[in-house]
Design a protein around this motif. Structure first.
Motif, PDB file in Angstrom:
ATOM      1  N   SER A  79       1.088   4.198  -2.834  1.00 22.49           N
ATOM      2  CA  SER A  79       0.017   5.303  -2.695  1.00 22.49           C
ATOM      3  C   SER A  79       0.860   6.224  -3.368  1.00 22.49           C
ATOM      4  CB  SER A  79      -0.411   4.861  -1.371  1.00 22.49           C
ATOM      5  OG  SER A  79      -0.761   6.405  -0.964  1.00 22.49           O
ATOM      6  N   TYR A 120       0.371  -1.540  -0.585  1.00 29.08           N
ATOM      7  CA  TYR A 120      -0.054  -0.043   0.097  1.00 29.08           C
ATOM      8  C   TYR A 120       0.828   1.433  -0.001  1.00 29.08           C
ATOM      9  CZ  TYR A 120      -3.103   3.822   1.861  1.00 29.08           C
ATOM     10  OH  TYR A 120      -3.151   5.083   1.415  1.00 29.08           O
ATOM     11  N   PRO A 157       1.252   7.777   2.192  1.00 28.56           N
ATOM     12  CA  PRO A 157       0.235   6.609   2.882  1.00 28.56           C
ATOM     13  C   PRO A 157       0.968   6.612   4.222  1.00 28.56           C
ATOM     14  CG  PRO A 157       2.435   6.136   1.642  1.00 28.56           C
ATOM     15  CD  PRO A 157       1.868   7.808   1.704  1.00 28.56           C
TER      16      PRO A 157
END
Length: 414
Positions: A93, A89, A100
């Motif tokens: 991101s 993630y 993030p």
């Protein structure tokens, strides 16, 4: 309740030099330890400087913002072994312009404190989903210096073109999470009445959940230096380059005007320049490069020396949740020019020359007034230092935090 406690203070970033988070973590942990409590710091990089006997528990993510070179970020990601969902993630991101770290730090913190033996957690402004889960397991106090919606609003306002606006929208995408989390938090502490008002408005938080405890100022390190001679035409400000919220543009434009009558004037900027950025281009356009000096990665002792060598401090911010540079300048007994916005007048009261924001001419006129009658403004600056000592001493602030901690624990047990 007066027992000595095991306290965890968490912070997704705690840079010891840039910004106020590392300063806040250092001072709060030191002050709570001095009251007899055991204090651990859980932080993502960059890590804070801490006093001895305060344990630093590192909670590193990928630290992708140590570089903005894609190949280097890719190498960091590829070289990470046993990648977690948060690692994926974080990389994706950041690849698309997001920030993030706040969310992923909260997830790591949740796992780290799964079987916590701490009496309480004080979290420094992550407002992450992980904090929501933790507050059901241990007492939590969330520090919100100010809602980041203010940073976003000013960044959008000063953006040029749709591409820049989209970039800012992506970067501040974590605000969606914070707006969901904030109303569900049980206890929030903020350093000013102005911030409390803005948290209520922007984050939809009930007023009775928010306690105002000002930040302290280290008036021992930030103090007059009688053995250091001031440069009569040296001004000082603290501002990160290319951050609209700090209002540096207006100070630079004032220097441009003052240079006509005071060619020897110079401005010391405590902060890092950005090569080729907006601020550098403005300095070139105004032809004041010879009048500007950047000082970067200074210790607080070194910053105090810069204040001692300067004759006027300027804080031209468009917004401040608290504003360490305001209190630090006052603690150094240096005449201060500051914008009359947000929390700043709560700190200064009548001990600074308060001016309108976004007004280079007001800064220029204030500087000229101080140049014409330095003894008058020095007397006010000396009184301002006493105001800081009496009202923003870290030991007094720590007592207020201690009271809030005990109260939060009692409510949690009920």
């Amino acid at each position: 309740m007066s027992q000595k406690l095991n306290i965890a203070i968490s912070s997704y970033r705690s840079a010891p030099f840039g910004g106020g988070q590392g300063i806040f973590i250092y001072e709060l942990s030191k002050a709570l330890q001095s009251l007899g409590h055991n204090v651990d710091i859980i932080s993502g990089p960059p890590y804070p400087n801490l006093v001895s006997k305060i344990k630093l528990i590192k909670s590193p993510g990928l630290n992708l913002f140590s570089t903005f070179v894609f190949k280097e970020r890719l190498a960091i990601f590829i070289n990470k072994k046993n990648k977690s969902i948060d690692d994926w993630y974080e990389f994706i991101s950041a690849l698309f312009g997001g920030f993030p770290e706040i969310k992923t730090f909260g997830n790591r913190l949740k796992k780290l404190l799964k079987d916590s033996s701490y009496d309480i957690l004080i979290d420094n402004q992550s407002l992450s989903f992980g904090i929501l889960e933790l507050q059901d397991k241990i007492p939590v106090i969330e520090i919100v210096h100010h809602p980041i919606t203010k940073d976003y609003a000013y960044d959008i306002q000063f953006s040029k073109g749709i591409i820049q606006k989209i970039s800012k929208w992506r970067w501040f995408s974590f605000l969606k999470m914070q707006k969901k989390v904030a109303p569900l938090l049980k206890v929030i502490s903020t350093p000013s009445n102005n911030s409390r008002t803005d948290i209520i408005k922007d984050f939809n938080v009930l007023k009775d959940k928010i306690v105002v405890i000002p930040n302290g100022i280290d008036h021992t390190k930030f103090s007059p230096k009688e053995d250091i001679k001031r440069n009569p035409k040296q001004l000082i400000t603290t501002a990160s380059a290319d951050v609209p919220l700090k209002g540096l543009d207006f100070t630079l434009k004032a220097i441009h005007s003052l240079k006509i009558d005071f060619p020897e004037i110079r401005l010391v900027i405590i902060g890092a320049p950005r090569s080729g950025g907006h601020t550098e281009r403005l300095i070139q356009k105004l032809d004041i490069g010879a009048n500007i000096i950047y000082k970067t990665n200074l210790s607080r002792e070194e910053i105090a020396i810069e204040y001692a060598q300067s004759n006027i401090a300027i804080v031209s911010s468009l917004y401040e949740g608290f504003g360490f540079p305001v209190g630090e300048a006052m603690a150094c007994s240096i005449p201060l020019i500051a914008t009359n916005v947000a929390s700043i007048p709560e700190i200064t009261l009548s001990y600074a020359e308060l001016i309108a924001d976004r007004d280079a001419q007001s800064i220029e006129h204030a500087v000229r007034k101080i140049f014409l009658d330095p003894s008058k403004y020095q007397m006010r600056a000396d009184a301002g230092r006493m105001h800081i000592i009496e009202n923003f001493d870290w030991q007094k602030i720590a007592k207020q935090y201690e009271s809030l901690i005990y109260n939060t624990m009692e409510k949690f047990e009920c």
